[in-house]
Write a protein that holds these residues in place. Sequence first.
Motif, PDB file in Angstrom:
ATOM      1  N   TYR A  93      42.757  51.618  38.315  1.00 53.20           N
ATOM      2  CA  TYR A  93      41.664  50.638  38.319  1.00 53.20           C
ATOM      3  C   TYR A  93      41.111  50.646  39.738  1.00 53.20           C
ATOM      4  N   HIS A  96      37.510  46.815  43.017  1.00 48.57           N
ATOM      5  CA  HIS A  96      36.638  45.862  42.329  1.00 48.57           C
ATOM      6  C   HIS A  96      36.929  44.473  42.865  1.00 48.57           C
ATOM      7  N   ASP A  98      37.354  40.461  41.359  1.00 47.31           N
ATOM      8  CA  ASP A  98      37.525  39.754  40.095  1.00 47.31           C
ATOM      9  C   ASP A  98      36.375  38.774  39.868  1.00 47.31           C
ATOM     10  N   TYR A 152      47.337  36.751  45.675  1.00 47.82           N
ATOM     11  CA  TYR A 152      46.361  37.172  46.681  1.00 47.82           C
ATOM     12  C   TYR A 152      45.014  36.521  46.361  1.00 47.82           C
ATOM     13  N   HIS A 158      40.211  44.825  45.595  1.00 45.28           N
ATOM     14  CA  HIS A 158      41.539  45.381  45.337  1.00 45.28           C
ATOM     15  C   HIS A 158      41.448  46.489  44.289  1.00 45.28           C
TER      16      HIS A 158
HETATM   17 NI    NI Z   1      41.338  42.681  39.626  1.00 45.77          NI
END
Ligand code: NI
Length: 225
Positions: A93, A96, A98, A152, A158
């Motif tokens: 992933y 990006h 959130d 975090y 992240h």
């Molecule tokens: Ni995320």
Amino acid sequence: MLLHIPAILDADQVRSMRAALQAAPWADGRETVGAQGARVKRNLQLSEASPLRQELGAQVLAALARNPLYHAAVLPLRTLLPRFNRYEGGGHYGFHVDGAVMALPGGGQLRSDVSCTLFLCDPEDYEGGELVISDTYGEHEVKLPAGDLIIYPSSSLHQVQPVTRGERLAAFFWVQSLVRDERRRRLLLELDRSIQTLTHTGADPAAVLQLTGVYHNLLRDWSET
Ligand code: NI
């Protein structure tokens, strides 16, 4: 603030959760992200409405409720029911951020202040899969023992590195904190830890009481509901 909270789940809980997840039907992880995330997300997730997600998510919430360090650090107001993901065969992933506001199942919304990842596989069981969190001090790679949690800031960029051997199972979720400001949350955590230490080392009870009053009055001033 990045904080490692060990042993949210014990070895038995991790084992039974992993067994249930390994037998579960998995869906494409891109189901739950917008266009930005979909371009960089290659993993599997339990589907949103999966009964197993409800069951295991409730188990994670119950384990969090028993953890004083988690509460002192996060000061949770609203928590999204945990989701579960799986990375294998190069799954990853990319960087990006959130989503800032998320819908709660019963109506209402949650502002994501704190992001949480609960590791369900041990680091030696897979290659890659580090959670990389970028902040003003650079990039931090996180790969924790099964049952441990990292918290975090949801505002951070992240990514999850490709898993090139084995599989990486994890639970992840977001929390709206009573105290939105991260620096204030950190001060409250440090104050809470100091009060705990002073209490356990036999400090003057009147001074500890006064400090405890300061903690609660700061929390009263800073919290929003
Ligand atoms: Ni995320």
